[in-house]
Design a protein around this motif. Sequence first.
Motif, PDB file in Angstrom:
ATOM      1  N   ALA A  11       0.824  -1.212   0.000  1.00 40.70           N
ATOM      2  CA  ALA A  11       0.000   0.000   0.000  1.00 40.70           C
ATOM      3  C   ALA A  11       0.858   1.262   0.000  1.00 40.70           C
ATOM      4  CB  ALA A  11      -0.924   0.000   1.207  1.00 40.70           C
ATOM      5  N   ARG A  12       2.002   1.229   0.711  1.00 37.72           N
ATOM      6  CA  ARG A  12       2.842   2.429   0.769  1.00 37.72           C
ATOM      7  C   ARG A  12       3.359   2.802  -0.620  1.00 37.72           C
ATOM      8  NH1 ARG A  12       6.374   0.968   4.495  1.00 37.72           N
ATOM      9  NH2 ARG A  12       7.945   0.257   3.040  1.00 37.72           N
ATOM     10  N   GLU A  13       3.701   1.776  -1.407  1.00 41.30           N
ATOM     11  CA  GLU A  13       4.189   2.049  -2.757  1.00 41.30           C
ATOM     12  C   GLU A  13       3.082   2.650  -3.631  1.00 41.30           C
ATOM     13  OE1 GLU A  13       5.732  -1.134  -1.410  1.00 41.30           O
ATOM     14  OE2 GLU A  13       7.372  -1.489  -2.835  1.00 41.30           O
ATOM     15  N   LEU A  14       1.843   2.229  -3.388  1.00 43.71           N
ATOM     16  CA  LEU A  14       0.728   2.841  -4.117  1.00 43.71           C
ATOM     17  C   LEU A  14       0.592   4.312  -3.724  1.00 43.71           C
ATOM     18  CD1 LEU A  14      -1.891  -0.036  -3.986  1.00 43.71           C
ATOM     19  CD2 LEU A  14      -0.923   0.968  -6.053  1.00 43.71           C
ATOM     20  N   ASP A  15       0.789   4.611  -2.435  1.00 44.48           N
ATOM     21  CA  ASP A  15       0.788   6.018  -2.007  1.00 44.48           C
ATOM     22  C   ASP A  15       1.875   6.794  -2.745  1.00 44.48           C
ATOM     23  OD1 ASP A  15      -1.201   5.386  -0.275  1.00 44.48           O
ATOM     24  OD2 ASP A  15      -0.029   5.622   1.566  1.00 44.48           O
ATOM     25  N   LEU A  16       3.049   6.176  -2.861  1.00 46.14           N
ATOM     26  CA  LEU A  16       4.160   6.835  -3.562  1.00 46.14           C
ATOM     27  C   LEU A  16       3.806   7.124  -5.012  1.00 46.14           C
ATOM     28  CD1 LEU A  16       7.275   4.865  -2.287  1.00 46.14           C
ATOM     29  CD2 LEU A  16       6.977   7.324  -2.169  1.00 46.14           C
TER      30      LEU A  16
END
Lengths: 423, 339
Positions: free
Chosen positions: B219-224
Amino acid sequence: MTPGETLLSFENARVGYGFEPVVDGVALEVRAGEVVGLVGPNGAGKSTLLRAVTGTARVLAGALSVCGQDAVRLSPRARARSVAVVPQALPVPFAMTARRFVELGRHPHLDVLERPGSEDAAVVEDAMRRTDTLRLASQTVDTLSGGDLQRLTVAQALAQQPRVLLLDEATAHLDVNHALQVLDLVRSEADAGAAVLAVFHDLDLAARYADRIAIVAGGAVSEALPPEQALDADVLSRVFDVRAVVRVEPVTGSVAVVPIVRGADVAEAGLGPVGVVCGSGAGARLQRELARAGCRVVCGALNEGDVDADVARALGHAFFALPPFGEAGADAEAWAAQQFAACVSIVVAPTPFGRANVANLRAAVRSGRSLVFVGQFSAERDYTGGEAAALVAEALGAGAVVVPGEGDALRMVMAHVEEGRDE
Amino acid sequence: MGARPTSRAAALVALAAALAISVVAGVAFGAVKVPPAEVLAAVGRALAGRSGPVEDAVVIGLRIPRVLLAALVGACLATAGVLYQALFRNALADPYILGVSSGAGLGATLAFVAAGSTTLGVLVGVPAGAFAGALATIALVVALAGRAGRLESTSLLLAGVAVSYTLAALTSFVMVVSRESMHAVVFWMMGGLQRASWPYVGMLAAVLVLGSAVPFLRARELDLMLLGDERAGQLGLDAQRFTLAMLACASLVVAGAVSVSGLIGFVGLMVPHAVRLVLGPDHRTLLPASALAGAVAVVLADLVARVVLAPVELPVGIVTAIAGGPFFVWLLVRTERAR
């Protein structure tokens, strides 16, 4: 602080996109503790150099190393642990909280499935404190002003704990207050041991914040030199095609650039010559407009450091250089008399007269050429104990004209010049 | 805005409760009404292995798989919508508008015609065909829309619509050519859940777990990715590789949903958008919340489809399109104004 080890180094590098080189033969080093500025015309490849460091542009030949490692072989993750970028301020259209936004800077330090821990929270907190953004922590980034967002972007970059910081026109959309704030912050990061490579759009800011400046132009990068050596009138004329006065600004103590006119707007100096009696910058506008009109201009004797002398030098106008605060001797006055005698017309700028430039007035009045005074002469402008006033009276008696403004004087002089050409 | 763990957990619990209520309602209402208490009793008897009244067969064999399938389809479509919207940084992206649903539909139709109606063909061949169709379509749309590495919002949507029409025409062509299966294919393509059964439920549940677990864990990479490809790269993400992996996940869940229920539009558009407005763009919350909300939306839409003209059933795709079309227009106008 004295620069430390080399953290970023281009060795004879050719960088570009695909197989197309943009800049070639790049030799540039940035050491811990220093800010190196990149300046140059739009599209010259400044950003391409930064993108080569972040892996978006390609190193086609030569070498590029970051913290002693080959940058080309670094994974995006490993690279982002050493190198952080502050790009131009761009609007962010989604409602992420400011703290989460900064926390994303921890990404390269976290394993794939790892959640940020207390150590990461401390780094984020510290980055936000240093950028004065803690008070924004729970706001969402789509509601912030450009200045706040840019400081938040700096905080995000600091959360990466980088050793190399790249700035890509990071202050381009900021007002002067926020621009200084961001650059002061970056300066203090450098002082704390970071190596900073920054693309500057504004030459004065570059001169003020960079320890060394390299010029990117014509597919090449010049040697990085201290601002006062890297930026001079010659470089500005060659690289930006701008005639400019480059002087050390006494207020900031750094080099300041004052563009006078675009090189393309200066006509070939085939008319005239026209004399300008000036000093203290009172003749700057006359000099500029006469240069644009294509007149050869002579200024008489001027002190080094005088604004009119700087303008004359930048525009290639002839003048007799006196030492700073020195008086004009017989040789200077003889030179001025000879030059003015050859002029089609002479304009007297609304300058104060003192011991140095009264010799120019004397030479002009006695040259017998047509004289145009800008503005009525008054005693307030006379620091010669009445000598200047007497010379003005003498000239008016001999048929000199007084006009209210520089525009009128220019029109009158150009009419003389045109007549002279027709004959 | 969705960042506090407590409010996040509360939102997820509320959505889960809403899903439970809509599932019970979905099972209870229909051509034959079964009181909610009877529904729970039937489930209890089935779990205990005891036999019950005749209605049990309706509840256990037809209603429950159908409602569960509706929930899974909704979760799949909403998950895909979240992924497309993040990867393309475009609130108007969804599997239907990007043409991915049509691509999956064509792939599924070809597989259906080729493999026929054997159990293995329906449960493996058709989804596999749909997956291949979905992957090929998103690759085509991105290639058509992408210029100089940048995906312009408008060109992405235009490419999606153009590809979508072409593929729908091809699907019609295949249907006309293979007459004997035409009726079945037409009904399925309009977006229906009539063919629901337990094996389908199992298949789609597996697809949803496969296709949403990886995005949820990353999910963090999607935020990025919301910061743009270049910025994501500067923060240490291999954006290109990540995008390909996420597009594969999105294509998988779309293919699963399309292969059991045909074309159900706008769920992938509306649900993530509404959830983001309320809970914020953090994908740790957005992904599970959208999956739950998508499930609720399709269960309710299917209930409406069954009840409104009872005993005649509408394809559920008609219900979602009637609700979603105006929503899309509203969103488009709002986005244009914001420029």
